[in-house]
Every structure is written in C-alpha cells, then in structure tokens.
Design a protein around this motif. Structure first.
Motif, PDB file in Angstrom:
ATOM      1  N   SER A  16     -36.992  35.153  -2.594  1.00  0.00           N
ATOM      2  CA  SER A  16     -36.528  33.830  -2.974  1.00  0.00           C
ATOM      3  C   SER A  16     -35.047  33.660  -2.657  1.00  0.00           C
TER       4      SER A  16
ATOM      5  N   THR B 145     -35.700  27.932  -3.201  1.00  0.00           N
ATOM      6  CA  THR B 145     -36.912  27.979  -2.396  1.00  0.00           C
ATOM      7  C   THR B 145     -37.451  29.398  -2.374  1.00  0.00           C
ATOM      8  N   GLU B 146     -38.744  29.520  -2.275  1.00  0.00           N
ATOM      9  CA  GLU B 146     -39.354  30.833  -2.111  1.00  0.00           C
ATOM     10  C   GLU B 146     -39.175  31.294  -0.673  1.00  0.00           C
TER      11      GLU B 146
ATOM     12  N   VAL C 193     -32.672  26.326   5.893  1.00  0.00           N
ATOM     13  CA  VAL C 193     -32.902  25.751   4.575  1.00  0.00           C
ATOM     14  C   VAL C 193     -31.870  24.660   4.312  1.00  0.00           C
TER      15      VAL C 193
ATOM     16  N   GLY D  78     -33.540  22.273  -0.669  1.00  0.00           N
ATOM     17  CA  GLY D  78     -34.348  23.477  -0.505  1.00  0.00           C
ATOM     18  C   GLY D  78     -35.436  23.380   0.543  1.00  0.00           C
ATOM     19  N   ALA D  79     -35.577  22.245   1.201  1.00  0.00           N
ATOM     20  CA  ALA D  79     -36.581  22.123   2.258  1.00  0.00           C
ATOM     21  C   ALA D  79     -36.241  23.081   3.403  1.00  0.00           C
ATOM     22  N   SER D  80     -37.252  23.674   4.002  1.00  0.00           N
ATOM     23  CA  SER D  80     -36.998  24.678   5.036  1.00  0.00           C
ATOM     24  C   SER D  80     -37.929  24.504   6.216  1.00  0.00           C
TER      25      SER D  80
END
Length: 433
Positions: A168, A189-190, A240, A245-247
């Motif tokens: 993470s 984010t993971e 990222v 946190g969108a990747s």
C-alpha cells in the motif's frame, strides 16, 4: 551471527539439484554499456549458485572507497536498513524492512530462503522508519514511525510524508523538526501485494510538481511460473495521482524496477532494473534505463529488446516486437537496488553522473556486484565504463560478505549516504579534504 551451517546446507542442496557447475564464461565488462554481449541461454532446474558466508563488520572495519574520498559510519544497530531519504532540514529517514513472510511450498523456495539466511539477507526487518539527526557531529537516532508493513520508498511533498509499504501507499502529516509521528497513516491506494509477494520492495518518486507519485512494482515470479494472473499490475512503474489516489500503469515489462530518479539534464524518469534468472551465469544483464510513458521493456517475453525467452508461455510475438531495448547494461546478476544522480559540490568529480548500488549476486560463479559504482552521464545518457567507488563489502576471496549496499541519498553537504542492508549500518562518503 553465524551462517555457516545454512550455507553448507543450501550449497549442498543446490549442487544436488543443478547437477553441474556452470560458471560464467564472459568478463562482466563485456556486458556493460548499451550493447552487452549476450550468450546463448541455458536451462536449469536450479541456477548456478555461489553463496558467500554472511559475517558482521568487525570493530573498526569499513568499506573501501575510491581515492580522494573518506567513509564514516553514522548509524548502526538497525534492522535491515533499505532506503535513506534526506529531509529539508537534513534529518535522515531510514526505512528498515526485510519483506513479508513468503510461503515455502516448493523445494526451490526453501533453498532460496536458506541462501538468503546464509549470506546475511535473512532475519526480521524493523518494519519502521528511523530518523537520524546530526547534532554537533554526533548522530542521534529516533524511532520515527513504527508498525509499518515492509516499508521501502519515501517521499516528502509539502507537509505530507508518503511511504510505500509492500502492499500500500500511505501518507502521514509531517512538520519540520519533529522526531516522531504517532498519527496513523492514511492508505491512499493499495499496491500489488498478497501472500506471495515475490518482489516486495516498492520504490517511490514524486513528480517535480508533487502532483504525481511513481511506484516501482516488481514481478511476482522469475518468469511467470506462478501464472500470468499473479502478475497483475506488476513488473511495472505505476503513476499515482497524489490528490485522489487514482493510478495507472505508466510503463511495463520491467521485471523489478527500483531506484526511480529524475535525470537532471533531460528531466526524464530513470530506473534500475533487476532482470530474470535461471538461464546462466551470463544472462540476463541487469540494467539502468530511461522509462518511457506507455513503454514496454520485454519481461517476461524477451530481454534486451527482441531476445526471446522461450520459457514464457504462451509466446507473445506482438509484445516482443515492440519491446524497448534498455539504455545501459550493468552486467549479469549484480542486483542493482539504489540509484542517485549526483548534483553536489562536495565531490565535484562525480557531479552529473549516477551512483548505483549493487546488492550482489548469489546465482553467478564467480560473484558479481557487491559495490557502489559511478556511471558518467553526458547529454542525459550514460557513457563509458563505470568506476567502482565503494567496495570491500565482499572479501577478496569471495567467501565472506560483510554488508550489502541498497538505498542511496545525498545530504545537504553533498555527502552520499548508503544503506547497508546486511551490515545494519548507514555509511557516509565524502571528499577526504
């Protein structure tokens, strides 16, 4: 700390499984640069092995440095220091980790575990970040963040400290000068993890404007032996968005990209990459390369451009055709883990080039790596032959190893800090005068 029994068991089992002694036939110098010599691939149940015995540094012992430099120990007694990061006030953060526990359901995994233990790579990591502060020439040690999950990469953006755990990406509020953070980290984010987390280290680099974070994610196998499904979003550099946190996958086909850095002249993203194993002591050269957006670099289907790896099934000639050839080979199995473009004034002879730390081989005869070297850059590209800068981690007879260099960072005075994984030490090199 004694590793001799583990060494004997591991080597004995390896000999039984390999059934042959297949040492290197190429001079490593022939596998350095943009056009490395690549012999024919071989096939092994287990790769050739040479396992040095891990021994601690004795009192007063230090690595050797190039002429004109000095080296000092600034911290020891750590628990597998992997990465170093210098804060704006010159405090130094040290990520201590040795990876999550791995299943040992196969003979190869069992032997690999014993090999790591015997050479000093085993043992628990700290799962924490330690802060080092220089106070009038004496280095204080503070427990900065604990209860992390195999942390590796660290980046500060404004008043936010980002940490890449093994599974993470988390962030913490930070105020300059503080010596501890007790606030729980927020998971942004993971990252690819799971019970089988083969390449667990997650390199981390912020974009110059702080809006994006780039994460190096290694493969979950050597050559997809755990199934292609286990490689989802792996062997890649992820981008990222720091705000939400969108990747996305920024570049792929990089078996284990670490040491992410911005090359100062070109402004391009660069990485060092650990290549695949088990096809010979002379294959495949690890490398450093610029990383192109949406680029594909071969793994698992090919290496160094269009050299097909027949073990990858089903074959993907479409991907092989577009595989990008890396910029600069570092020779086979050196295991590069740290990259630093040097821009300081303390050691002007190294300005503009790149320091690379080589964790060292275990699957090559004779051994290779176990040093920090420097590569000259001109016009944003590596040129010439690397120069060894820090050596002496491995004894001259290659029977014992005292330390293993990993993360690199430059402090405000222009000195270079080196995280010594097996030696549990942080070293600093600088000009002798």
């Amino acid at each position: 700390m004694k590793y001799r029994n583990h060494t004997l068991i591991a080597v004995s089992l390896a000999v039984l499984l390999t059934g042959c002694d297949d040492g290197a036939t190429l001079d490593p110098q022939k596998q350095i640069g943009p056009n490395p010599e690549l012999p024919q691939a071989k096939n092994f149940l287990m790769p050739p092995m040479q396992v040095p015995e891990g021994v601690p540094w004795k009192a007063g012992e230090m690595p050797k440095v190039a002429e004109g430099l000095k080296i000092e120990k600034i911290a020891d007694g750590l628990m597998h220091p992997r990465q170093v990061y210098v804060l704006p006030n010159n405090d130094v953060l040290v990520a201590e980790a040795n990876g999550p526990a791995k299943p040992t359901t196969r003979p190869k995994q069992l032997i690999m575990g014993m090999v790591q233990q015997s050479s000093g790579k085993g043992g628990p990591g700290g799962n924490r970040i330690t802060l080092l502060r220089n106070v009038n020439g004496s280095w204080e040690k503070h427990l900065f963040i604990e209860h992390l999950h195999s942390p590796f990469g660290m980046q500060l953006i404004g008043n936010t400290l980002w940490v890449a755990n093994a599974d993470s990406l988390v962030k913490f509020p930070y105020q300059e000068g503080q010596t501890e953070i007790r606030t729980a980290g927020e998971v942004v984010t993971e990252l690819p993890g799971g019970p089988l987390n083969h390449h667990w280290t997650k390199a981390l680099l912020a974009s110059p404007d702080g809006s994006k974070l780039y994460v190096g994610v290694g493969s979950n196998s050597n050559i997809t032996e755990n199934g292609i499904g286990a490689e989802y979003r792996r062997a890649a550099v992820l981008e990222v968005d720091a705000a939400n946190g969108a990747s996305r996958i920024y570049a792929s086909g990089l078996r284990n990209p670490t040491g992410l850095q911005w090359e100062p002249q070109s402004g391009k993203l660069w990485a060092i990459v650990n290549e695949r194993d088990e096809i010979g002591s002379d294959l495949v050269p690890d490398y450093m390369t610029s990383v192109q957006e949406n680029g594909f670099y071969g793994w698992p289907y090919s290496y160094f451009g269009q050299h097909v790896d027949e073990r990858a099934k089903p074959p993907r000639p479409d991907l092989v055709a577009k595989a990008i050839k890396p910029d600069y080979a570092l020779s086979s199995h050196v295991a590069p883990l740290g990259l630093l473009f040097y821009g300081g004034d303390n050691m002007p002879q190294y300005r503009g080039g790149a320091f690379v730390s080589e964790h060292g081989s275990w699957n090559r005869k004779p051994l290779n790596g176990y040093q920090v070297m420097w590569v000259k850059f001109e016009n944003g590209q590596p040129v010439g032959t690397p120069k060894p800068v820090v050596t002496g981690f491995l004894t001259d007879d290659q029977k014992q190893v005292r330390g293993l260099p990993v993360g690199l960072a430059m402090d405000k005075q222009g000195g270079v800090l080196i995280a010594d994984d097996a030696g549990n030490t942080i070293w600093r090199i600088s000009a002798a005068q």
